[in-house]
Design a protein around this motif. Structure first.
Motif, PDB file in Angstrom:
ATOM      1  N   LEU A  64      -7.334   3.031   1.776  1.00 22.36           N
ATOM      2  CA  LEU A  64      -5.785   2.540   1.204  1.00 22.36           C
ATOM      3  C   LEU A  64      -5.006   1.574   0.121  1.00 22.36           C
ATOM      4  N   GLN A  65      -5.876   1.259  -0.263  1.00 19.31           N
ATOM      5  CA  GLN A  65      -5.133   0.092  -1.420  1.00 19.31           C
ATOM      6  C   GLN A  65      -5.905   0.111  -2.734  1.00 19.31           C
ATOM      7  N   VAL A  66      -6.897   1.421  -3.019  1.00 17.14           N
ATOM      8  CA  VAL A  66      -7.390   1.473  -4.096  1.00 17.14           C
ATOM      9  C   VAL A  66      -6.051   1.979  -5.240  1.00 17.14           C
ATOM     10  N   SER A  67      -6.205   1.405  -6.312  1.00 15.00           N
ATOM     11  CA  SER A  67      -5.193   2.214  -7.272  1.00 15.00           C
ATOM     12  C   SER A  67      -6.080   2.532  -8.398  1.00 15.00           C
ATOM     13  N   LYS A  68      -5.056   3.443  -9.099  1.00 16.13           N
ATOM     14  CA  LYS A  68      -6.325   3.838 -10.205  1.00 16.13           C
ATOM     15  C   LYS A  68      -6.548   2.904 -10.949  1.00 16.13           C
ATOM     16  N   SER A  69      -6.228   1.874 -11.197  1.00 16.63           N
ATOM     17  CA  SER A  69      -6.678   0.639 -11.895  1.00 16.63           C
ATOM     18  C   SER A  69      -8.351  -0.018 -10.900  1.00 16.63           C
ATOM     19  N   PHE A 123       0.151   4.486 -11.424  1.00 16.26           N
ATOM     20  CA  PHE A 123       0.089   3.921 -12.356  1.00 16.26           C
ATOM     21  C   PHE A 123      -0.763   2.797 -12.298  1.00 16.26           C
ATOM     22  N   ASP A 124      -1.290   2.330 -12.646  1.00 17.30           N
ATOM     23  CA  ASP A 124      -2.215   1.744 -12.452  1.00 17.30           C
ATOM     24  C   ASP A 124      -2.515   1.119 -11.183  1.00 17.30           C
ATOM     25  N   ASN A 125      -1.562  -0.212 -10.477  1.00 14.52           N
ATOM     26  CA  ASN A 125      -2.289  -0.795 -10.662  1.00 14.52           C
ATOM     27  C   ASN A 125      -0.802  -0.201  -8.548  1.00 14.52           C
ATOM     28  N   GLN A 126      -0.439   0.495  -8.541  1.00 14.61           N
ATOM     29  CA  GLN A 126       0.183   1.543  -6.796  1.00 14.61           C
ATOM     30  C   GLN A 126      -0.864   2.486  -6.460  1.00 14.61           C
ATOM     31  N   PRO A 127      -0.968   2.223  -4.985  1.00 11.17           N
ATOM     32  CA  PRO A 127      -1.936   2.734  -4.359  1.00 11.17           C
ATOM     33  C   PRO A 127      -2.302   4.486  -4.590  1.00 11.17           C
ATOM     34  N   LEU A 128      -3.225   4.380  -4.244  1.00  9.83           N
ATOM     35  CA  LEU A 128      -3.577   6.308  -4.785  1.00  9.83           C
ATOM     36  C   LEU A 128      -3.044   7.083  -4.389  1.00  9.83           C
ATOM     37  N   PHE A 129      -3.000   5.976  -2.876  1.00  6.25           N
ATOM     38  CA  PHE A 129      -2.389   7.547  -1.622  1.00  6.25           C
ATOM     39  C   PHE A 129      -0.753   6.990  -1.354  1.00  6.25           C
ATOM     40  N   PRO A 130      -0.062   6.789  -2.170  1.00  3.55           N
ATOM     41  CA  PRO A 130       1.179   6.524  -1.788  1.00  3.55           C
ATOM     42  C   PRO A 130       1.651   6.500  -0.339  1.00  3.55           C
ATOM     43  N   TYR A 132       0.807   7.723   2.130  1.00  4.48           N
ATOM     44  CA  TYR A 132      -0.466   6.837   3.798  1.00  4.48           C
ATOM     45  C   TYR A 132      -0.594   5.732   3.806  1.00  4.48           C
ATOM     46  N   ARG A 133       0.202   4.630   4.022  1.00  5.51           N
ATOM     47  CA  ARG A 133       0.248   3.260   4.143  1.00  5.51           C
ATOM     48  C   ARG A 133      -0.954   2.434   5.665  1.00  5.51           C
ATOM     49  N   ASN A 134      -0.564   3.402   6.128  1.00  6.65           N
ATOM     50  CA  ASN A 134      -0.631   3.008   7.594  1.00  6.65           C
ATOM     51  C   ASN A 134      -1.527   4.097   8.271  1.00  6.65           C
TER      52      ASN A 134
END
Length: 222
Positions: A64-69, A123-130, A132-134
């Motif tokens: 859940l923490q993975v981002s595009k970067s 965006f590069d530093n935003q979560p890939l699946f915004p 679903y954070r919980n």
């Protein structure tokens, strides 16, 4: 035990009283079954997350923490891979881990195509699946789906039973680690690195489970 859905009550009774049921007692289905179950998920983002959990073999808290970067393309000897950096919350000695995803067979390619849509539009530093954070929410949503007729080993009777099994993020991790061994012959040290374990003890279970001769020594109760 709550992820098992009994075909009949008598089978489930045979599992009562087992103090520690390991998820490794569930035999992984074919990769095609993983893909097909994902197709039952109507929500596009949840479906892509389902595939991402499976392909990365990551823990839900890591995924859940993975981002595009965190995602890089690798092409080597005509083969395509994705290299992904995950935050390893379990191993205090190594805070990050690198997992490499082969995108080699048709089902891996189809799964990644679903994920790529979110990579392309994030965006590069935003979560890939915004949305679903919980992680508890993800567990609950995925548990509405189940794999059908999987072989489940009873560690006491040493027999396999057939159960439907509810989806759980750790179950997808278990299936992918098994497939890395059975499809790609990943060795024990590489499996340890991919999974982010601090030792090879757990990895040795997956190496052992890859042999059909081990499966065949048990009787299947139908």
């Amino acid at each position: 035990m709550t992820i098992l859905i009994a075909r009949n009550k008598e089978d489930l009774k045979d599992f009562e009283g087992i103090k520690k049921f390991e998820i490794t007692n569930i035999k992984a289905p074919d990769i095609s079954e993983v893909y097909n179950l994902g197709q039952e998920i109507e929500d596009q983002e949840l479906r892509a997350l389902f595939y991402f959990i499976y392909l990365t073999s990551g823990r839900i808290s890591e995924v859940l923490q993975v981002s595009k970067s965190d995602i890089r393309d690798i092409n080597k000897n005509g083969h395509h891979f994705k290299e992904i950096t995950l935050i390893n919350l379990k191993n205090k000695k190594k805070h990050t881990k690198i997992t490499v995803i082969p995108i080699d067979n048709e089902y891996e390619q189809k799964m990644w195509a679903e994920i790529q849509q979110f990579v392309d539009h994030s965006f590069d530093n935003q979560p890939l699946f915004p949305n679903y954070r919980n992680r508890t929410e993800v567990w609950n949503l995925l548990s509405k789906y189940s794999f059908k007729n999987l072989k489940v080993l009873n560690p006491v009777t040493k027999k396999f039973y057939l159960f439907d099994v509810k989806v759980h993020p750790h179950l997808l991790r278990h299936f992918r680690l098994t497939h890395l061994v059975t499809l790609y012959n990943v060795n024990i040290n590489s499996l340890q690195e991919i999974a982010g374990w601090s030792s090879t003890n757990v990895a040795s279970i997956y190496i052992a489970l890859s042999g059909e001769d081990l499966i065949n020594q048990f009787n299947l109760k139908t």
